[in-house]
Design a protein around this motif. Structure first.
Motif, PDB file in Angstrom:
ATOM      1  N   PHE A  50      51.397  43.729  39.156  1.00  0.00           N
ATOM      2  CA  PHE A  50      50.638  44.916  39.539  1.00  0.00           C
ATOM      3  C   PHE A  50      50.803  45.273  41.014  1.00  0.00           C
TER       4      PHE A  50
ATOM      5  N   GLU B  61      47.408  52.467  45.300  1.00  0.00           N
ATOM      6  CA  GLU B  61      45.983  52.768  45.347  1.00  0.00           C
ATOM      7  C   GLU B  61      45.678  53.981  46.222  1.00  0.00           C
TER       8      GLU B  61
ATOM      9  N   TYR C 141      40.257  58.618  37.835  1.00  0.00           N
ATOM     10  CA  TYR C 141      40.536  57.374  38.565  1.00  0.00           C
ATOM     11  C   TYR C 141      41.401  56.464  37.713  1.00  0.00           C
ATOM     12  N   SER C 142      42.447  55.931  38.309  1.00  0.00           N
ATOM     13  CA  SER C 142      43.373  55.071  37.577  1.00  0.00           C
ATOM     14  C   SER C 142      42.713  53.733  37.261  1.00  0.00           C
TER      15      SER C 142
ATOM     16  N   ASN D 270      44.148  51.147  37.405  1.00  0.00           N
ATOM     17  CA  ASN D 270      44.764  50.128  38.262  1.00  0.00           C
ATOM     18  C   ASN D 270      44.045  49.922  39.584  1.00  0.00           C
ATOM     19  N   ILE D 271      43.119  50.785  39.925  1.00  0.00           N
ATOM     20  CA  ILE D 271      42.436  50.589  41.214  1.00  0.00           C
ATOM     21  C   ILE D 271      41.308  49.580  41.052  1.00  0.00           C
ATOM     22  N   CYS D 272      40.842  49.093  42.180  1.00  0.00           N
ATOM     23  CA  CYS D 272      39.783  48.084  42.263  1.00  0.00           C
ATOM     24  C   CYS D 272      38.623  48.411  41.311  1.00  0.00           C
TER      25      CYS D 272
ATOM     26  N   ALA E  30      35.295  49.576  42.867  1.00  0.00           N
ATOM     27  CA  ALA E  30      35.272  51.006  43.188  1.00  0.00           C
ATOM     28  C   ALA E  30      35.000  51.826  41.932  1.00  0.00           C
TER      29      ALA E  30
ATOM     30  N   CYS F  36      40.036  44.832  52.921  1.00  0.00           N
ATOM     31  CA  CYS F  36      41.154  45.504  52.242  1.00  0.00           C
ATOM     32  C   CYS F  36      41.310  46.921  52.770  1.00  0.00           C
TER      33      CYS F  36
ATOM     34  N   THR G  98      41.687  49.249  50.511  1.00  0.00           N
ATOM     35  CA  THR G  98      41.074  50.008  49.418  1.00  0.00           C
ATOM     36  C   THR G  98      39.765  50.660  49.848  1.00  0.00           C
TER      37      THR G  98
ATOM     38  N   LYS H  56      39.961  54.163  51.330  1.00  0.00           N
ATOM     39  CA  LYS H  56      40.128  55.268  50.375  1.00  0.00           C
ATOM     40  C   LYS H  56      38.839  55.521  49.607  1.00  0.00           C
ATOM     41  N   TRP H  57      38.197  54.450  49.190  1.00  0.00           N
ATOM     42  CA  TRP H  57      36.941  54.528  48.440  1.00  0.00           C
ATOM     43  C   TRP H  57      35.894  55.277  49.275  1.00  0.00           C
TER      44      TRP H  57
ATOM     45  N   ASN I 247      43.565  38.154  40.889  1.00  0.00           N
ATOM     46  CA  ASN I 247      42.590  39.189  40.567  1.00  0.00           C
ATOM     47  C   ASN I 247      43.223  40.563  40.727  1.00  0.00           C
ATOM     48  N   ARG I 248      43.381  41.225  39.627  1.00  0.00           N
ATOM     49  CA  ARG I 248      44.044  42.518  39.617  1.00  0.00           C
ATOM     50  C   ARG I 248      43.356  43.542  40.520  1.00  0.00           C
TER      51      ARG I 248
ATOM     52  N   LYS J  43      43.857  43.106  45.817  1.00  0.00           N
ATOM     53  CA  LYS J  43      45.247  42.882  46.214  1.00  0.00           C
ATOM     54  C   LYS J  43      45.367  41.926  47.398  1.00  0.00           C
TER      55      LYS J  43
END
Lengths: 378, 403
Positions: free
Chosen positions: A70, A326, B79-80, B82-84, B87, B117, B119, B122-123, B342-343, B346
């Motif tokens: 991923f 992201e 929202y994908s 794949n994101i946290c 979030a 992070c 992330t 962006k969040w 943990n997906r 990151k």
């Protein structure tokens, strides 16, 4: 002139021979950098060749032992190329703090290639602070010192000034090329435009500027396709795999403007030549944007896209969403709402560099373009 | 049912207060700020701001098994997946109003620090846009070196100085430097108590497990800098010291002492705890809970805060992560490590494979297991995979014992 064009396309498709030839011809150092923003002027002024590493379509095998699936395809394929030896002619690597993926890959890189020179360009994410410019100036000075140690000679202020001029010219010529695809999209295919833009990432810029300047008037008179039925703005990290551009072309569409990282984003904002050279580069970085990877609580990317579509008379926006990015993923819902409210159609396509089957992409593009063509009435 | 301990009772009250006070607050006196998980909350306490932590709330959403429902609400507006998942859970809660605790009171402003992070940047951009409220970004540059470079510290300190007038602007209050000093001292003492609590796990058998600390940690995250949080850890420490004295063990006949590296799998804590206990294994400590041990130099407050808030483990190089892990293995006399790939997180998991390789090559090599999971979203976690890997990990551990 066809041969000049072909030479650029060939560099973009297979950069290694051009980079190796430069290295043999000059005995200089090759500096590879990862996306998105690196002040190439500093590398150029140090007499080295900057080459930009945005991954590619290679199959991922070795990199899986170091990075989870991923992680985005850019860092996975950069690591794969590194492990395969594709970058053996590269003498030093620059990792900017673009995102968590690149930042953490830098540490993996250090673990995998402990001896290879690497510089971490940890940018100020907060560009509004009074402390940002001083921090950035120290960062760029550190990069200059690293380059000087690697090349064995420090770049003078005069050399840097000269490089800044060359790069501003590069941006100006690139802007002319971009204007051309909007005013006369029939003069080149989307793929050609994309490959010309990409070839610049591997060529010394005086040389690239010379070739592009030669090419522009010839391109302006050239006709390779009919006038497009649908005019698109592309946004995202990059228009890869390049097959997507061919599909658009085949369906009678054309990308007439872009907001791609590997595209318009890196070519924005000329450096201010009235400033002392290092300050000019600091100032330029502080002005860059809008970009998903540059902090922006006003989220100006939406209005930027609306402006682009209006200026270029575009019928819709293509959001090429790099899987697992992201920064882009967080922008999408905001853009979607904003563009919908403004009545500008938007298509989300999730892409990965390793994607080979484009059947689904074609189906979705076809449906999108058909709807747009009805609206456009061209 | 066992009677609730004094500290557990106190924690319940604190948690209630944490969620309800912002709802009832007179926003002129007590503005509400949403914050990323490790921000310099001492500045906010000094302005009588009530901070709320969406990540902490998202963890609770995960623990109460509402993660999928709320994540899907966020995914429905684009929202994908794949994101946290923190979030996505938070955004899902904003969109639906659903929450295990009646939701978070709306913010008057936002404070984000990227020491955990990128992330969160962006969040918080999106939160700022959604709520139309101001956002302060404290940028703590990632440290790839052995030591945090001087120019980074100057830059962070510069931003901390700017945080003061910014806060004065959004709250309409004056920043009281003397009180700030006092709050920082309370915060320090709370961190010290938290460190002492975590350190008690050095005892054999350990009086608690890391699973317990995932509950104990709420006040150090959400109420650092208040006398109440300090009081909680004083109470907790006393109780745990008593357990040590009595020789109480978290896991009966503790045989294996393990390190947890990563964010918890919030929705799967109980089965994991049971599985481990069956093998007489205890998670003695974690790299996660240690992130909130934040101790400043009161004589050089801004500079040391700049350093402490930048030096978060996942904001630093692989080499420093390895050092910290090896120190824990040594100090707590540990037998093995469980890594959560943990997906969602990151920075916590890119580099894990090489970290593990370096650990094996170093002087503190112990058996390890890596499993794929997600902190809040069970769609990215397979219990079967966890169990299988855990079984073979236990076999390796048993072998390493007999050698």
């Amino acid at each position: 002139m066809e041969s000049v064009l072909q030479s650029l396309l060939e560099v973009a498709r297979n950069p290694a021979p051009a980079v190796t030839a430069w290295k043999q011809g000059t005995n200089g150092k090759v500096i590879g950098w990862l996306p998105i923003y690196v002040p190439e002027e500093l590398i150029h002024a140090a007499g080295a060749l900057p080459v930009s590493l945005w991954g590619g379509s290679t199959e991922i095998a070795r990199a899986d032992a170091h990075l989870q699936g991923f992680a985005c395809s850019v860092v996975r394929s950069v690591l794969e190329y590194g492990l395969k030896g594709t970058y053996n002619m590269v003498d030093g690597f620059i990792f900017p703090s673009t995102c968590d993926h690149i930042q953490n890959t830098s540490d993996i890189w250090a673990a995998v290639f402990p001896g290879r020179p690497k510089f971490d360009l940890v940018y100020p994410a907060n560009r509004q602070s009074k402390a940002s410019a001083a921090y950035l100036e120290r960062l760029f000075t550190g990069l200059q010192e690293w380059l000087a140690a690697l090349t064995g000679s420090a770049a003078s202020e005069g050399r840097l000034r000269e490089s800044i001029g060359i790069y501003n010219h590069y941006r100006a010529l690139s802007a002319e090329l971009a204007a051309l695809r909007s005013s006369r999209p029939e003069c080149m295919s989307d793929l050609e435009f994309s490959l010309i833009t990409k070839s610049a990432l591997f060529l010394e810029k005086t040389e690239y500027n010379r070739r592009l300047a030669e090419l522009l008037p010839w391109l302006a008179r050239r006709t390779v396709r009919p006038r497009p039925k649908v005019r698109l703005v592309a946004t995202g990290i990059m228009a890869e795999p390049q097959g997507i551009l061919q599909v658009i072309d085949e369906l009678g569409g054309a990308v007439v403007a872009d907001d791609l990282a590997l595209g318009a984003r890196i070519l924005r904002a000329p450096a201010d030549e009235t400033l002392p050279p290092l300050s000019a580069l600091v100032d330029r970085h502080l002005r860059l944007g809008p970009c998903s990877t540059l902090y922006d609580c006003r989220k100006e990317r939406g209005s930027h896209l609306l402006g682009l579509a209006a200026r270029h008379n575009a019928d819709g926006v293509l959001f090429l969403s790099m899987k697992f990015c992201e920064a882009e993923d967080f922008d999408y819902p905001v853009l979607k709402a904003e563009l919908e409210a403004a009545g500008l159609p938007l298509l989300l396509l999730e892409v990965e560099q390793q994607m080979s089957a484009l059947g689904q992409v074609r189906t979705r593009l076809q449906a999108f373009l058909e709807i747009l063509a009805q609206g456009a009435g061209r | 049912m066992r009677e609730m301990s004094r500290s557990a009772n106190f924690l319940l009250g604190l948690t209630m207060l944490y969620y309800t006070a912002p709802r009832q607050a007179d926003r002129k006196k007590n503005p509400v700020a949403w914050c990323s998980s490790i921000v310099p909350v001492e500045f906010l306490r000094n302005m009588d701001v009530l901070p709320l932590f969406p990540e902490n709330h998202a963890a609770l959403i995960g623990a109460r098994k509402m993660g999928v429902e709320l994540a899907e609400a966020a995914e429905a507006i684009g929202y994908s997946n794949n994101i946290c998942s923190y979030a996505r859970a938070d955004i899902g809660h904003i969109l639906t109003g659903k929450s295990p605790v009646d939701g978070l009171a709306k913010p008057d402003f936002l404070v984000c620090c990227n020491n955990i992070c990128g992330t969160v940047i962006k969040w918080y951009e999106n939160l700022s846009r959604h709520f139309q409220v101001p956002l302060f970004l404290l940028d703590t540059p990632f440290n790839h070196e052995r030591e945090i470079p001087e120019h980074s510290l100057q830059y962070v300190e510069g931003q901390l100085r700017e945080f003061i007038p910014w806060l004065e602007g959004v709250t309409g209050k004056v920043f009281d430097y003397d009180r700030f000093q006092e709050i920082a001292i309370v915060s320090n003492e709370t961190s010290r108590l938290w460190r002492e609590v975590l350190t008690l796990a050095k005892h054999k058998p350990a009086p608690f497990s890391a699973f317990d600390t995932f509950n104990y940690m709420a006040p150090i995250v959400t109420m650092r800098g208040t006398p109440e949080a300090k009081e909680y850890y004083r109470l907790l420490l006393d109780e745990l010291l008593q357990k040590v004295k009595e020789g109480t063990a978290a896991v009966e006949s503790e045989k294996y002492r393990l390190l947890w590296n990563g964010i918890p799998v919030w929705y799967s804590m109980r089965p994991m705890l049971q599985l481990l206990a069956k093998h007489r294994a205890n998670l003695v400590c974690s790299t996660y809970t240690n992130a909130w041990v934040l101790e400043f130099d009161p004589d050089n407050l801004l500079r040391s805060m700049a350093k402490v808030y930048t030096a978060i483990m996942i904001n630093q190089s692989l080499g420093l992560k390895l050092n910290r892990m090896e120190k824990m293995l040594r100090d707590f006399d540990l037998d093995g490590v469980i890594h959560h790939s943990n997906r969602s997180c990151k920075p916590y998991c890119f580099g894990l494979y090489d970290l593990s390789r370096q650990l094996q090559a170093g002087s503190h090599a112990v058996p390890e297991m890596i499993f794929d999971g997600d902190q809040t979203d069970p769609r990215h976690f397979s219990w079967a995979q966890f169990e299988t890997r855990f079984q073979s990990f236990m076999e390796t551990l048993a072998l390493s014992r007999t050698r």
